[in-house]
Design a protein around this motif. Structure first.
Motif, short mmCIF file in Angstrom:
data_model
loop_
_atom_site.label_atom_id
_atom_site.label_comp_id
_atom_site.label_asym_id
_atom_site.label_seq_id
_atom_site.Cartn_x
_atom_site.Cartn_y
_atom_site.Cartn_z
N ARG A 199 0.84 -1.22 0.00
CA ARG A 199 0.00 0.00 0.00
C ARG A 199 0.86 1.25 0.00
O ARG A 199 0.55 2.24 -0.69
N ALA A 200 1.98 1.23 0.74
CA ALA A 200 2.90 2.38 0.73
C ALA A 200 3.49 2.59 -0.66
O ALA A 200 3.66 3.72 -1.11
N TRP A 251 2.03 1.92 -3.47
CA TRP A 251 1.00 2.42 -4.38
C TRP A 251 0.53 3.83 -4.05
O TRP A 251 -0.24 4.41 -4.81
N LYS A 252 0.99 4.40 -2.93
CA LYS A 252 0.63 5.80 -2.63
C LYS A 252 1.24 6.69 -3.71
O LYS A 252 2.34 6.45 -4.19
N SER A 262 3.41 9.15 -5.57
CA SER A 262 4.76 9.65 -5.33
C SER A 262 5.39 9.98 -6.67
O SER A 262 5.25 9.21 -7.62
#
Length: 147
Positions: free
Chosen positions: A129-130, A132-133, A135
């Motif tokens: 999930r991090a 896919w944030k 950026s």
């Protein structure tokens, strides 16, 4: 003095690919019980998406400079483990460009139906999930961590 792969082959050294397997768990061990565990999670394809190795200068030794993803995992995702599982302490963490080492202490038996593999699976989901944030540095390739 170390050699690279090509130099070793040229020198007549037999070079074989590492053969990893995921069968390092002890079949007789109960992973819901208390204990201290060393975990290593590797990025699929060993892509260096967690950081970059900075070589030493006269002022400092070699170290890993974390990417945004590496920072998110270190500052957010790892802290979620003891938040969701009060009986687990994270003793040490070492994030390398393509893998993570953790020493975790399970202080009390995990709840019925839970074991360390499920805790790790939840952590890996948080890492994904991090990834896919949104950026600016993220190319959105699939991130898979392997034990």
């Amino acid at each position: 003095m170390s050699r690279n792969r090509e130099e070793a082959i040229a020198a007549g050294v037999k070079v074989e690919e590492a053969r990893h397997n995921m069968k390092r768990r002890k079949p007789w061990h109960d992973y819901h019980r208390k204990g201290t565990y060393m975990l290593t999670l590797v990025v699929d394809g060993r892509l260096p998406v967690l950081g970059r190795l900075i070589m030493p200068t006269q002022q400092q030794g070699a170290h890993v400079e974390l990417t945004e993803l590496g920072k998110a995992i270190y500052n957010e995702e790892i802290k979620k483990i003891p938040h969701f599982y009060k009986m687990i302490e994270i003793w040490k963490v070492c994030i390398m460009p393509d893998h993570i080492h953790m020493i975790v202490r399970v202080k009390e038996d995990l709840p019925d139906g839970k074991h360390l593999g499920q805790v790790v699976a939840g952590f890996k989901g948080g890492c994904s999930r991090a990834w896919w944030k949104p950026s600016p540095c993220n190319t959105k390739n699939n991130l898979h961590l392997h034990r």
